[in-house]
Write an enzyme that holds these catalytic residues in place. Structure first.
Site, short mmCIF file in Angstrom:
data_model
loop_
_atom_site.label_atom_id
_atom_site.label_comp_id
_atom_site.label_asym_id
_atom_site.label_seq_id
_atom_site.Cartn_x
_atom_site.Cartn_y
_atom_site.Cartn_z
CG ASP A 274 -1.81 1.21 1.28
OD1 ASP A 274 -2.27 1.67 0.21
OD2 ASP A 274 -2.04 1.73 2.39
CD GLU B 168 -4.68 1.56 -2.97
OE1 GLU B 168 -5.25 0.87 -2.11
OE2 GLU B 168 -4.41 2.75 -2.83
CG ASP C 95 -0.83 3.15 6.22
OD1 ASP C 95 -1.47 3.63 5.26
OD2 ASP C 95 -0.55 3.80 7.24
#
Length: 174
Positions: free
Chosen positions: A8, A67, A139
């Site tokens: 992430d 991502e 996160d």
């Protein structure tokens, strides 16, 4: 059996999550955050690259899931996020890992059942799916959710008779 590293990305905090896929079973290996506690962007990007490279060396994943970029309201933030993604992807490519990208909405949909899920919902579902004793940091939970999403899509392709997406150091892994 494959080890998946989920990332992430963020210019100040980059979450990571490592899981092992054994058939339909997902096993938690590790997770955490790379924190860049410096002010200038080039130094932060260097820390992200070094941190992701170290994680790859430590866990020896078979593939890398990250991502995708999303459109932020603040163009400066979007550019910094893109640069953080870029150095993380570079670390993966330099270690001969295949890279897979998933949209944030797709990750939330896969893990929680809704593409508009809140961070707390993602944390809760990651904890449940991986049978963790506590919810991971936000996160890190997002990174684990990205790795889970990769496993989900990989498993669906196998069920449909498609070749696996997971590769081991440049070769398809059965």
């Amino acid at each position: 059996m494959a080890i998946i590293l989920g990332i992430d990305p963020g210019s100040r905090v980059t979450g990571y999550g490592v899981i092992r896929q054994q058939g339909r079973r997902l096993l938690y290996i590790g997770s955490g955050c790379i924190r860049t506690q410096v002010d200038d962007l080039p130094s932060r990007l260097g820390k992200i690259y070094a941190g992701v490279s170290e994680i790859i060396t430590q866990y020896q994943p078979d593939c890398f899931a990250i991502e995708q970029v999303f459109m932020a309201k603040n163009a400066d933030s979007a550019l910094k996020l893109g640069q953080a993604r870029g150095v993380a992807i570079l670390a993966a490519v330099n270690n001969n890992l295949p890279v897979f990208e998933y949209a944030a909405r797709q990750v939330k949909q896969t893990v929680t059942g809704t593409g508009a899920a809140e961070k707390a919902q993602v944390q809760h579902m990651v904890r449940s799916i991986l049978k963790l004793s506590a919810a991971p940091q936000a996160d890190a939970a997002d990174a684990l959710a990205i790795a889970i999403t990769h496993c989900h899509f990989n498993q669906n392709l196998v069920q449909m008779g498609q070749p696996r997406l997971v590769m081991a150091r440049g070769r398809l892994k059965e």
